[in-house]
Design an enzyme around this catalytic site. Structure first.
Site, PDB file in Angstrom:
ATOM      1  N   SER A 146      12.803  -0.157  42.960  1.00 23.30           N
ATOM      2  CA  SER A 146      13.729   0.955  42.737  1.00 23.30           C
ATOM      3  C   SER A 146      13.261   1.730  41.506  1.00 23.30           C
ATOM      4  O   SER A 146      13.097   1.147  40.435  1.00 23.30           O
ATOM      5  CB  SER A 146      15.124   0.365  42.522  1.00 23.30           C
ATOM      6  OG  SER A 146      16.063   1.350  42.177  1.00 23.30           O
ATOM      7  N   LYS A 172      11.968   3.017  46.568  1.00 24.33           N
ATOM      8  CA  LYS A 172      13.294   3.663  46.533  1.00 24.33           C
ATOM      9  C   LYS A 172      13.359   4.564  45.312  1.00 24.33           C
ATOM     10  O   LYS A 172      13.036   4.138  44.211  1.00 24.33           O
ATOM     11  CB  LYS A 172      14.370   2.578  46.479  1.00 24.33           C
ATOM     12  CG  LYS A 172      15.742   2.998  45.940  1.00 24.33           C
ATOM     13  CD  LYS A 172      16.786   1.933  46.230  1.00 24.33           C
ATOM     14  CE  LYS A 172      17.836   1.829  45.151  1.00 24.33           C
ATOM     15  NZ  LYS A 172      18.845   0.789  45.447  1.00 24.33           N
ATOM     16  N   LYS A 174      15.761   7.137  42.976  1.00 16.81           N
ATOM     17  CA  LYS A 174      17.105   7.574  42.644  1.00 16.81           C
ATOM     18  C   LYS A 174      17.138   9.100  42.688  1.00 16.81           C
ATOM     19  O   LYS A 174      16.194   9.765  42.203  1.00 16.81           O
ATOM     20  CB  LYS A 174      17.470   7.094  41.240  1.00 16.81           C
ATOM     21  CG  LYS A 174      17.555   5.578  41.116  1.00 16.81           C
ATOM     22  CD  LYS A 174      18.758   5.029  41.852  1.00 16.81           C
ATOM     23  CE  LYS A 174      18.963   3.562  41.566  1.00 16.81           C
ATOM     24  NZ  LYS A 174      20.155   3.018  42.269  1.00 16.81           N
ATOM     25  N   ASP A 199      18.359   6.870  46.905  1.00 16.53           N
ATOM     26  CA  ASP A 199      19.673   6.321  46.535  1.00 16.53           C
ATOM     27  C   ASP A 199      20.393   7.339  45.655  1.00 16.53           C
ATOM     28  O   ASP A 199      19.938   7.653  44.557  1.00 16.53           O
ATOM     29  CB  ASP A 199      19.492   4.993  45.783  1.00 16.53           C
ATOM     30  CG  ASP A 199      20.819   4.305  45.465  1.00 16.53           C
ATOM     31  OD1 ASP A 199      21.889   4.870  45.779  1.00 16.53           O
ATOM     32  OD2 ASP A 199      20.773   3.191  44.897  1.00 16.53           O
ATOM     33  N   GLU A 224      20.891   5.934  50.581  1.00 14.83           N
ATOM     34  CA  GLU A 224      21.896   4.984  50.118  1.00 14.83           C
ATOM     35  C   GLU A 224      23.029   5.731  49.423  1.00 14.83           C
ATOM     36  O   GLU A 224      22.794   6.588  48.568  1.00 14.83           O
ATOM     37  CB  GLU A 224      21.187   4.034  49.134  1.00 14.83           C
ATOM     38  CG  GLU A 224      21.895   2.734  48.886  1.00 14.83           C
ATOM     39  CD  GLU A 224      21.080   1.855  47.925  1.00 14.83           C
ATOM     40  OE1 GLU A 224      19.831   1.873  47.948  1.00 14.83           O
ATOM     41  OE2 GLU A 224      21.715   1.151  47.130  1.00 14.83           O
ATOM     42  N   ASP A 249      26.338   1.080  49.728  1.00 15.59           N
ATOM     43  CA  ASP A 249      26.222   0.155  48.601  1.00 15.59           C
ATOM     44  C   ASP A 249      27.598   0.080  47.938  1.00 15.59           C
ATOM     45  O   ASP A 249      28.443  -0.752  48.316  1.00 15.59           O
ATOM     46  CB  ASP A 249      25.114   0.668  47.646  1.00 15.59           C
ATOM     47  CG  ASP A 249      24.996  -0.106  46.339  1.00 15.59           C
ATOM     48  OD1 ASP A 249      25.775  -1.043  46.116  1.00 15.59           O
ATOM     49  OD2 ASP A 249      24.114   0.229  45.508  1.00 15.59           O
ATOM     50  N   LYS A 273      24.849  -6.592  48.061  1.00 18.29           N
ATOM     51  CA  LYS A 273      24.689  -7.134  46.708  1.00 18.29           C
ATOM     52  C   LYS A 273      25.656  -8.299  46.570  1.00 18.29           C
ATOM     53  O   LYS A 273      26.880  -8.089  46.582  1.00 18.29           O
ATOM     54  CB  LYS A 273      25.035  -6.085  45.647  1.00 18.29           C
ATOM     55  CG  LYS A 273      23.963  -5.050  45.446  1.00 18.29           C
ATOM     56  CD  LYS A 273      24.260  -4.129  44.288  1.00 18.29           C
ATOM     57  CE  LYS A 273      23.211  -3.022  44.252  1.00 18.29           C
ATOM     58  NZ  LYS A 273      23.568  -1.926  43.353  1.00 18.29           N
ATOM     59  N   GLY A 301      20.088  -5.058  44.220  1.00 21.59           N
ATOM     60  CA  GLY A 301      19.942  -5.663  42.900  1.00 21.59           C
ATOM     61  C   GLY A 301      20.735  -4.936  41.841  1.00 21.59           C
ATOM     62  O   GLY A 301      21.144  -3.780  42.013  1.00 21.59           O
TER      63      GLY A 301
HETATM   64  O1  OSB Z   1      22.456   1.472  43.168  1.00 15.25           O
HETATM   65  O2  OSB Z   1      21.215  -0.094  43.806  1.00 15.25           O
HETATM   66  C1  OSB Z   1      21.772   0.496  42.897  1.00 15.25           C
HETATM   67  C2  OSB Z   1      20.751  -1.056  39.566  1.00 15.25           C
HETATM   68  C3  OSB Z   1      21.938  -0.974  38.868  1.00 15.25           C
HETATM   69  C4  OSB Z   1      23.018  -0.384  39.458  1.00 15.25           C
HETATM   70  C5  OSB Z   1      22.924   0.137  40.755  1.00 15.25           C
HETATM   71  C6  OSB Z   1      21.743   0.032  41.474  1.00 15.25           C
HETATM   72  C7  OSB Z   1      20.630  -0.543  40.848  1.00 15.25           C
HETATM   73  C8  OSB Z   1      19.312  -0.631  41.472  1.00 15.25           C
HETATM   74  C9  OSB Z   1      18.420  -1.710  40.919  1.00 15.25           C
HETATM   75  O3  OSB Z   1      18.893   0.173  42.265  1.00 15.25           O
HETATM   76  C10 OSB Z   1      17.583  -2.444  41.874  1.00 15.25           C
HETATM   77  C11 OSB Z   1      16.984  -3.666  41.202  1.00 15.25           C
HETATM   78  O4  OSB Z   1      17.724  -4.554  40.741  1.00 15.25           O
HETATM   79  O5  OSB Z   1      15.754  -3.721  41.133  1.00 15.25           O
HETATM   80 MG    MG Z   2      22.473   1.655  45.276  1.00 16.11          MG
END
Ligand code: OSB
Ligand code: MG
Length: 381
Positions: A146, A172, A174, A199, A224, A249, A273, A301
């Site tokens: 990510s 992925k 953001k 995401d 996402e 999510d 998660k 995660g």
């Molecule tokens: O939206 O998936 C998410 C981390 C913190 C809060 C929200 C998210 C995330 C990640 C991290 O995308 C993924 C990882 O732990 O490598």
């Molecule tokens: Mg997410």
């Protein structure tokens, strides 16, 4: 299954500097914070769990302060002194604590680790004991990475190329309002064949449907959580307007949420998660739901430390987890981590399930002390 008797539970609030902070539509943190839960059994086993909570209520409503409060005053008294036949009994013991899923999940995870260790089993095998016969964990979890919001497309491409060279098979990115089409376009133009997903962390509204439709041209694995963190209904309105599969999510906290979302077509894929759904018992129920309804799922995660990540790797190795999970190698997050050995990316974009019992990685007591001291230093409350 051998039961465990819980003699005591210790809480270790920690802050770990992140190697690469993750900028999302809701903010950015320099530190990964968590409350590490240590369940000590009458037989002298320590079971470890991670309540993954942040300083601010930005991703979900919980924080370090609420996590410590709810654990100390409500969760621990319900567990200390109990004999636990199997880890799936924990949600029943904690039924008077509503909500606070990340917090409760941390305590439950510590019990899962202790139970697996008491039975001389890897956590992955202990999980599989609650699945239909013949469903065995794979050797590893297939994972992706990510990547946070960067200042430019070029900066983003540089990080993607580094991750591809390290062997990550799924990227992925953001996104947020105003940082989406140009990014996807630029990345696709440079890297037409990579497995790519976005995401949004809840940054859009249904009024953005026309705008979001433009993302269909970029052959995305999924998008996402485009809409509100507490919405299911409008995702059901959006999905038929997009070809890109929606993955939920933030807005799925329970089996019931998942049933509603499935029923109204609000998702095609689930980011599961374990923290967000209140732990592994509920995660197993949701895994069974997804298998029954042919909903692809993967393990999401929270930038977990080695403690939470090891448990997530074990879960992500189960059959039924069908897409690459958001669990990366240790060097993407921390240097050093709380646990040893580090997770390293293996062939096929995989993290191997460790061989040891329970979570299979060892907590380093000196680092736990250091990271607790770091929490005391940065704790603004
Ligand atoms: O939206 O998936 C998410 C981390 C913190 C809060 C929200 C998210 C995330 C990640 C991290 O995308 C993924 C990882 O732990 O490598
Ligand atoms: Mg997410």
């Amino acid at each position: 299954m051998k039961p465990i008797e819980i003699k005591d539970i210790k809480l270790h609030p920690v802050a770990l500097p992140l190697v690469e902070p993750l900028k999302t539509s809701f903010g950015v943190d320099e530190y990964k914070t968590a409350v590490i839960v240590e369940v000590i059994t009458e037989n002298g086993i320590s079971g470890w769990g991670e309540a993954s909570v942040n300083l601010a209520p930005g991703y979900g409503p919980e924080t370090m302060v609420t996590g410590l409060h709810v654990l100390r005053h409500f969760v621990l008294p319900l567990l200390i002194g109990q004999t636990i036949e199997q880890a799936t009994d924990v949600p029943r013991l904690l039924r008077s604590v509503r909500g606070h899923n990340h917090t409760v999940a941390g305590a439950e995870a510590a019990v899962w680790d202790a139970c697996a260790k008491a039975n001389d089993m890897r956590l992955a095998d202990y999980f599989a004991a609650f699945l239909p016969d013949g469903q065995v964990p794979r050797d590893g979890a297939v994972v992706g990475v990510s990547i946070g919001i960067q200042p430019t497309v070029e900066d983003t491409l540089a990080i993607i190329r580094k991750r591809l060279a390290q062997g990550y098979g799924r990227i992925k990115l953001k996104i947020k309002r105003g940082w989406d089409i140009e990014l996807a376009q630029g990345v696709r133009a440079a890297l037409p064949d990579i497995t790519l997903m976005l995401d949004a962390n809840s940054d859009y509204t249904l009024a953005d449907a026309e705008h979001l439709k433009q993302l269909d041209q970029f052959d995305l694995l999924m998008i996402e959580q485009p809409l509100s963190h507490d919405d299911i209904y409008e995702h059901g309105q959006l999905q038929p307007q997009l070809n890109t599969p929606i993955c939920l999510d933030e807005s799925i906290h329970s089996v019931s949420d998942l049933q509603v979302a499935t029923q109204i077509g609000a998702l095609k894929i689930l980011n599961l998660k374990p923290a967000r759904v209140g732990g592994f018992t509920h995660s197993l129920t949701m895994l069974r739901h997804c298998v029954a309804h042919a909903i692809p799922l993967w393990v999401g995660g929270m930038l977990e430390t080695g403690i939470g990540r090891a448990a997530n790797v074990a879960f992500a190795s189960l059959p039924g987890v069908t897409l690459p999970s958001d669990i990366s190698a240790t060097d993407r997050y921390f240097d050093p981590d709380i646990t040893e050995p580090a997770f390293v990316l293996a062939e096929g974009s995989q993290l191997r399930v460790p061989n040891g019992t329970g979570i299979g990685v060892e907590v380093q007591p000196d680092r736990l002390t250091d990271f607790s001291a770091r929490w005391d230093e940065i704790n603004p409350f």
